[in-house]
Scaffold this motif. Structure first.
Motif, PDB file in Angstrom:
ATOM      1  N   GLU A   1      57.257  10.800  50.004  1.00  0.00           N
ATOM      2  CA  GLU A   1      58.599  10.692  50.584  1.00  0.00           C
ATOM      3  C   GLU A   1      59.685  10.257  49.608  1.00  0.00           C
TER       4      GLU A   1
ATOM      5  N   GLY B   1      66.932  10.950  45.710  1.00  0.00           N
ATOM      6  CA  GLY B   1      65.895  11.561  46.532  1.00  0.00           C
ATOM      7  C   GLY B   1      66.356  11.895  47.937  1.00  0.00           C
ATOM      8  N   LYS B   2      65.358  12.068  48.822  1.00  0.00           N
ATOM      9  CA  LYS B   2      65.626  12.414  50.226  1.00  0.00           C
ATOM     10  C   LYS B   2      66.243  11.229  50.965  1.00  0.00           C
ATOM     11  N   GLY B   3      67.054  11.541  51.958  1.00  0.00           N
ATOM     12  CA  GLY B   3      67.609  10.504  52.825  1.00  0.00           C
ATOM     13  C   GLY B   3      69.060  10.176  52.512  1.00  0.00           C
TER      14      GLY B   3
ATOM     15  N   THR C   1      65.900   8.279  56.613  1.00  0.00           N
ATOM     16  CA  THR C   1      65.674   9.725  56.621  1.00  0.00           C
ATOM     17  C   THR C   1      65.730  10.183  58.076  1.00  0.00           C
TER      18      THR C   1
END
Length: 173
Positions: free
Chosen positions: A99, A140-142, A60
């Motif tokens: 996260e 998801g994020k990243g 991330t």
């Protein structure tokens, strides 16, 4: 030690006690001022996937205005243990819920620890707990990067942590 009076020391100690009334969190300015003075206990999570035969790691990106680490620097998901965590598992759950929020093909498992000294990370020396997990379809994020081809602005201590994770990685990955 810097020249400070006993009164100043007592005032600083009183302020720290007042700031930390059971929340486990300090204001960011205080946290980052203290970090170079103490060894922290972060939980670092290497989230891996296989794409074709290539092993990739989830990274991330730090904010562009990050005053503490490399602005826009890439890093693995992680959290620092706080006083309200009763165990590493509590910190790991907090990390996953804030996260990642994703299901794992192989659930996070602890593979070791690594001491990050002040030379490697001037922001804070740390005794890092190293966890690894495997995902398949991640939304998801990243961003995933090949483990042997990381972005140039990956935080230096995370490059070293990744090398250690790869050395300790179970065969099932």
């Amino acid at each position: 030690m810097v020249d400070v009076t006993q009164e100043e020391i007592e005032a600083a100690a009183a302020t720290l006690r007042a700031l930390n009334k059971g929340t486990g969190r300090l204001p960011a300015e205080i946290f980052y001022a203290l970090m170079p003075q103490v060894v922290s206990a972060p939980i670092e999570l290497g989230v891996f996937r296989r794409k074709s035969s290539r092993l990739e790691i989830l990274l991330t990106q730090r904010p562009a205005d990050d005053p503490h680490f490399t602005p826009n620097g890439w890093h693995m998901p992680g959290v620092v243990m706080i006083v309200t965590d009763m165990s590493e598992k509590d910190a790991l759950k907090r990390l996953i819920s804030t996260e990642l929020e994703h299901s794992f093909l192989i659930a996070p498992r602890r593979v070791g620890q690594f001491f990050v000294n002040a030379e490697l990370c001037p922001v804070r020396p740390a005794q890092s707990a190293l966890y690894v997990a495997k995902v398949q379809d991640y939304t998801g994020k990243g961003t995933f990067f090949p483990v042997r081809d990381l972005p140039e602005n990956t935080l230096a201590h995370h490059v070293v942590l990744l090398q250690e994770m790869l050395r300790l990685l179970p065969v099932s990955f």
